[in-house]
Design an enzyme around this catalytic site. Structure first.
Site, PDB file in Angstrom:
ATOM      1  N   CYS A  95      37.238  30.064  36.386  1.00 56.14           N
ATOM      2  CA  CYS A  95      35.688  30.911  36.308  1.00 56.14           C
ATOM      3  C   CYS A  95      35.971  32.210  35.347  1.00 56.14           C
ATOM      4  CB  CYS A  95      35.265  31.191  37.646  1.00 56.14           C
ATOM      5  SG  CYS A  95      33.628  31.304  37.968  1.00 56.14           S
ATOM      6  N   ARG A 130      21.353  30.614  38.278  1.00 56.66           N
ATOM      7  CA  ARG A 130      22.988  30.886  38.628  1.00 56.66           C
ATOM      8  C   ARG A 130      23.369  29.392  39.102  1.00 56.66           C
ATOM      9  NH1 ARG A 130      26.369  34.996  38.741  1.00 56.66           N
ATOM     10  NH2 ARG A 130      28.202  34.524  40.248  1.00 56.66           N
ATOM     11  N   HIS A 194      36.202  26.708  42.737  1.00 62.88           N
ATOM     12  CA  HIS A 194      36.805  27.440  43.579  1.00 62.88           C
ATOM     13  C   HIS A 194      36.829  26.469  44.559  1.00 62.88           C
ATOM     14  CE1 HIS A 194      35.644  31.022  41.278  1.00 62.88           C
ATOM     15  NE2 HIS A 194      34.633  30.676  41.324  1.00 62.88           N
TER      16      HIS A 194
HETATM   17  N1  GLN Z   1      31.147  36.403  36.608  1.00 67.04           N
HETATM   18  C1  GLN Z   1      31.297  35.251  36.110  1.00 67.04           C
HETATM   19  C2  GLN Z   1      30.033  34.646  36.289  1.00 67.04           C
HETATM   20  O1  GLN Z   1      29.186  34.654  36.871  1.00 67.04           O
HETATM   21  C3  GLN Z   1      32.389  34.502  36.518  1.00 67.04           C
HETATM   22  C4  GLN Z   1      32.153  34.225  37.996  1.00 67.04           C
HETATM   23  C5  GLN Z   1      33.329  33.974  38.917  1.00 67.04           C
HETATM   24  O2  GLN Z   1      34.398  34.117  38.234  1.00 67.04           O
HETATM   25  N2  GLN Z   1      33.089  33.502  40.018  1.00 67.04           N
HETATM   26  O3  GLN Z   1      29.675  33.529  35.367  1.00 67.04           O
END
Ligand code: GLN
Length: 223
Positions: A95, A130, A194
């Site tokens: 990520c 998102r 994840h």
């Molecule tokens: N902050 C980054 C995004 O929202 C990565 C998120 C994450 O590493 N879980 O894309």
């Protein structure tokens, strides 16, 4: 001669969202099964770092604020990380860590974070969504099931050089359009997964074997 495998966990104290440190724990477990102890070093702000002192680099996910903090520090390590990747040594980036290998990352707040620009991809933000939820995708190592939560949409700038980690069955992966998850280049893997991703045993065992190979190569070079 040492049978201790050395893992660098980049910015462990700042980038470890949604159980990503579980990836390192799973690898340590699998390596132990094969007779190796594991030493994990947190490489954080202001630390000295030579990637070639390690058998494996791991980079977890992060929230935008932490990514902004880390971005200011990591430029010092650009060359050693690039050389390590180009040498075909193993690395797993999740990520936010994955986003950092590309050119830039646009945050929800409208900032553009300059990334390491080691690999040809970039990550943008779009206001409408998102990407959150369970993911499932097909890889060389079989079906992987994980969890994603990111605003960044990642696009490859060179589709010959970079290959996706997998083909989406469920969820978004890199972005809503490409039906592709993650990135592979030499022995570097980037992923939005994840959960942690390495609860998927086949891919975990494949990476553990790469790490042992990398360890043996490092010892052969230093002895
Ligand atoms: N902050 C980054 C995004 O929202 C990565 C998120 C994450 O590493 N879980 O894309």
């Amino acid at each position: 001669m040492s049978d201790t495998i050395k893992i660098a966990y980049l910015y462990e104290d700042l980038m470890n969202t949604y159980g990503d440190s579980g990836d390192v724990k799973i690898l340590a477990f699998l390596l132990k099964e094969q007779g190796y102890d594991t030493q994990v070093d947190n490489i954080s702000l202001d630390d000295e770092f030579n990637a070639f002192d390690y058998d494996f680099l791991f980079w977890g996910g992060g929230q935008d604020f932490e990514q902004t903090v880390v971005a200011k520090d990591l430029v010092r390590h650009r060359q050693t990380i690039q050389d390590y990747i180009e040498a075909g040594k193993p690395m797993l980036c999740i990520c936010g860590g994955y986003q950092f290998l590309g050119k830039y990352y646009e945050t929800v707040g409208g900032d553009t974070i300059q990334c390491l620009d080691i690999l040809p991809f970039h990550t943008v933000f779009k206001a409408d969504s998102r990407m959150i939820g369970d993911t499932e995708y097909q890889t060389e190592w079989g079906t992987v099931r994980a969890f994603e939560n990111h605003s960044g949409r990642t696009y490859f700038d060179d589709k010959k050089k970079l290959k996706p980690l997998g083909k989406m069955i469920q969820g978004y992966g890199n972005n809503p359009e490409d039906k592709a998850e993650g990135m592979r280049y030499k022995n570097t893997i980037g992923s939005y997964s994840h959960g942690p991703i390495l609860k998927n045993e086949n891919i975990a065992r494949a990476i553990a074997n790469e790490i042992i190979q990398s360890h043996n190569d490092r010892l052969a070079q230093t002895n």
